[in-house]
Design a protein around this motif. Structure first.
Motif, mmCIF file in Angstrom:
data_model
loop_
_atom_site.group_PDB
_atom_site.id
_atom_site.type_symbol
_atom_site.label_atom_id
_atom_site.label_comp_id
_atom_site.label_asym_id
_atom_site.label_seq_id
_atom_site.Cartn_x
_atom_site.Cartn_y
_atom_site.Cartn_z
ATOM 1 N N LYS A 193 0.811 -1.174 0.025
ATOM 2 C CA LYS A 193 0.098 0.164 0.055
ATOM 3 C C LYS A 193 0.792 1.487 0.083
ATOM 4 N N GLU A 194 1.941 1.143 0.730
ATOM 5 C CA GLU A 194 2.882 2.337 0.559
ATOM 6 C C GLU A 194 3.378 2.901 -0.492
ATOM 7 N N VAL A 195 3.793 1.614 -1.436
ATOM 8 C CA VAL A 195 4.142 2.031 -2.793
ATOM 9 C C VAL A 195 3.015 2.833 -3.558
ATOM 10 N N LEU A 196 1.653 2.270 -3.565
ATOM 11 C CA LEU A 196 0.754 2.757 -4.207
ATOM 12 C C LEU A 196 0.523 4.372 -3.684
ATOM 13 N N GLU A 197 0.533 4.614 -2.596
ATOM 14 C CA GLU A 197 0.514 5.938 -1.879
ATOM 15 C C GLU A 197 1.532 6.707 -2.406
ATOM 16 N N ALA A 198 2.831 6.197 -2.507
ATOM 17 C CA ALA A 198 3.761 6.921 -3.047
ATOM 18 C C ALA A 198 3.476 7.317 -4.539
ATOM 19 N N ALA A 199 3.181 6.415 -5.344
ATOM 20 C CA ALA A 199 2.627 6.566 -6.461
ATOM 21 C C ALA A 199 1.536 7.839 -6.725
ATOM 22 N N THR A 200 0.384 7.655 -5.958
ATOM 23 C CA THR A 200 -0.497 8.563 -5.915
ATOM 24 C C THR A 200 0.171 9.913 -5.574
ATOM 25 N N ALA A 201 0.990 10.018 -4.518
ATOM 26 C CA ALA A 201 1.267 11.243 -4.293
ATOM 27 C C ALA A 201 2.306 11.970 -5.146
ATOM 28 N N TYR A 202 3.064 11.141 -6.231
ATOM 29 C CA TYR A 202 3.576 11.738 -7.333
ATOM 30 C C TYR A 202 2.618 12.041 -8.472
ATOM 31 N N GLY A 203 1.430 11.982 -8.356
ATOM 32 C CA GLY A 203 0.342 12.574 -9.395
ATOM 33 C C GLY A 203 -0.083 11.409 -10.313
ATOM 34 N N ALA A 204 0.194 10.064 -9.970
ATOM 35 C CA ALA A 204 -0.032 9.112 -11.007
ATOM 36 C C ALA A 204 -1.690 8.831 -10.967
ATOM 37 N N SER A 205 -2.154 8.519 -12.113
ATOM 38 C CA SER A 205 -3.564 8.138 -12.158
ATOM 39 C C SER A 205 -3.843 6.967 -11.892
ATOM 40 N N PRO A 206 -5.190 6.579 -11.579
ATOM 41 C CA PRO A 206 -5.258 4.922 -11.468
ATOM 42 C C PRO A 206 -4.927 4.099 -12.766
ATOM 43 N N ARG A 207 -4.961 4.540 -13.574
ATOM 44 C CA ARG A 207 -4.426 3.818 -15.071
ATOM 45 C C ARG A 207 -2.935 3.729 -15.029
ATOM 46 N N GLN A 208 -2.328 4.532 -14.631
ATOM 47 C CA GLN A 208 -0.729 4.649 -14.413
ATOM 48 C C GLN A 208 -0.547 3.787 -13.208
ATOM 49 N N ARG A 209 -1.033 3.875 -12.098
ATOM 50 C CA ARG A 209 -0.764 3.131 -11.061
ATOM 51 C C ARG A 209 -0.917 1.602 -11.344
ATOM 52 N N LEU A 210 -2.150 1.202 -12.106
ATOM 53 C CA LEU A 210 -2.202 -0.175 -12.338
ATOM 54 C C LEU A 210 -1.099 -0.731 -13.422
ATOM 55 N N PHE A 211 -0.857 0.149 -14.529
ATOM 56 C CA PHE A 211 0.084 -0.582 -15.592
ATOM 57 C C PHE A 211 1.483 -0.173 -15.169
ATOM 58 N N GLY A 212 1.927 0.993 -14.260
ATOM 59 C CA GLY A 212 3.345 1.071 -13.925
ATOM 60 C C GLY A 212 3.839 0.852 -12.497
ATOM 61 N N VAL A 213 2.872 0.390 -11.789
ATOM 62 C CA VAL A 213 3.356 -0.366 -10.334
ATOM 63 C C VAL A 213 2.597 -1.462 -9.929
ATOM 64 N N GLN A 214 1.206 -1.527 -10.097
ATOM 65 C CA GLN A 214 0.661 -2.967 -9.684
ATOM 66 C C GLN A 214 1.090 -4.131 -10.499
ATOM 67 N N LEU A 215 0.688 -3.856 -11.686
ATOM 68 C CA LEU A 215 1.009 -5.020 -12.673
ATOM 69 C C LEU A 215 2.557 -5.628 -12.702
ATOM 70 N N PRO A 216 3.371 -4.697 -12.828
ATOM 71 C CA PRO A 216 5.133 -5.269 -12.508
ATOM 72 C C PRO A 216 4.987 -5.878 -11.370
ATOM 73 N N LEU A 217 4.582 -5.292 -10.244
ATOM 74 C CA LEU A 217 5.087 -5.824 -9.023
ATOM 75 C C LEU A 217 4.290 -7.139 -8.849
#
Length: 299
Positions: A193-217
């Motif tokens: 969750k902390e990684v997702l919060e960091a991505a959100t803090a950098y302004g990532a959209s839900p789509r960017q979080r999915l393809f840039g963070v969640q799916l790779p991890l």
């Protein structure tokens, strides 16, 4: 006394009601298959054309070219020459014992079924990970799909579409798709969750979080699901041969009915060889992806 006689008649009443329900359901499904069977079959015509083309490609291509392509894909996924050597030896033995054509037919249908399971399963797994309501709705269906005997899948599919490649593909996909759905859902939910919060803090959209963070991890877990899907698809090969799917399953089925021990043994070993190749290559790719992610996090 009257109560006892009524209780004694109750099982008969229950059986007659059950028979009536079964007859009505059978009749409704027969009417549905007669009315919409051709329409549903025409919907799968592009898939059938692709499957026939891919099978002919593997059968008509020179065997050296096919082996080179499989070894190239294996090396690209695993970066292991030992594994590639094992792939070459396995395929040469399959060709030496006269099982090349059936192996290519099985390889074509397993490849198509796995691609279908990935294309359908990963989006469903993502939807489950993003919504508890979707997860609660899909999970019972997955439970049924994983506990239902494999032969039962063949009944409605054959009644609707007859005997051939497409009914076999549908039955194999239904049987093999649950692991990739479950493990996609699990992998995304396990992302920190902390990684997702960091991505959100950098302004990532839900789509960017999915393809840039969640799916790779989640990729190592998703690859484990794909691995299990491939294994279950291969396990369905012999059963699918009962409805006209050509490949290694038909000689195994023939050996059972005619008691040809060596025929069944050799073709069974060819299925095992394919399973080991798929398993080792997918596991090696998952380990490489995990190491890559670990290195990226350490940086």
């Amino acid at each position: 006394m009257a109560e006892t006689s009524w209780l004694s008649k109750f099982p008969e009443m229950e059986r007659s009601d059950l028979v009536a329900i079964r007859k009505s359901l059978d009749g409704a499904y027969r009417d549905f298959s007669r009315e919409y069977g051709d329409l549903i079959e025409s919907f799968f015509d592009p898939l059938l054309s692709f499957l026939v083309w891919f099978e002919r490609l593997l059968l008509d291509a020179p065997w050296l070219l096919v082996i080179a392509a499989i070894v190239g894909l294996s090396y690209a996924a695993s970066r292991s020459w030992k594994l590639c050597l094992g792939v070459v030896v396995s395929l040469l033995l399959i060709g030496y014992f006269g099982m090349w054509e059936n192996t290519m037919r099985t390889l074509s249908i397993i490849t198509v079924c796995t691609l279908l399971a990935i294309v359908l399963g990963i989006p469903i797994g993502i939807s489950m990970a993003r919504s508890d309501r979707v997860q609660s709705a899909v999970t019972p269906a997955l439970d049924i799909m994983q506990t239902m005997p494999a032969f039962v899948y063949l009944i409605p599919v054959v009644m609707l579409l007859g005997i051939g490649k497409i009914p076999g593909v549908i039955a194999v996909v239904i049987y093999a798709i649950p692991p990739v759905i479950r493990l996609t859902n699990l992998g995304i939910r396990l992302v920190d969750k902390e990684v997702l919060e960091a991505a959100t803090a950098y302004g990532a959209s839900p789509r960017q979080r999915l393809f840039g963070v969640q799916l790779p991890l989640a990729m190592p877990t998703i690859m484990a699901g794909i691995n299990q899907t491939i294994m279950m698809a291969l396990a369905m090969v012999v059963i699918a041969s009962m409805i006209g799917v050509k490949g290694l399953g038909q000689p195994v089925l023939k050996s059972i009915t005619n008691q040809y021990f060596t025929l069944g043994l050799f073709n069974g070993l060819a299925i095992v060889a394919l399973a080991i190749i798929f398993d080792r290559v997918s596991q090696a790719y998952a380990k490489r992806a995990q190491k890559h992610l670990g290195g990226a996090h350490s940086v």
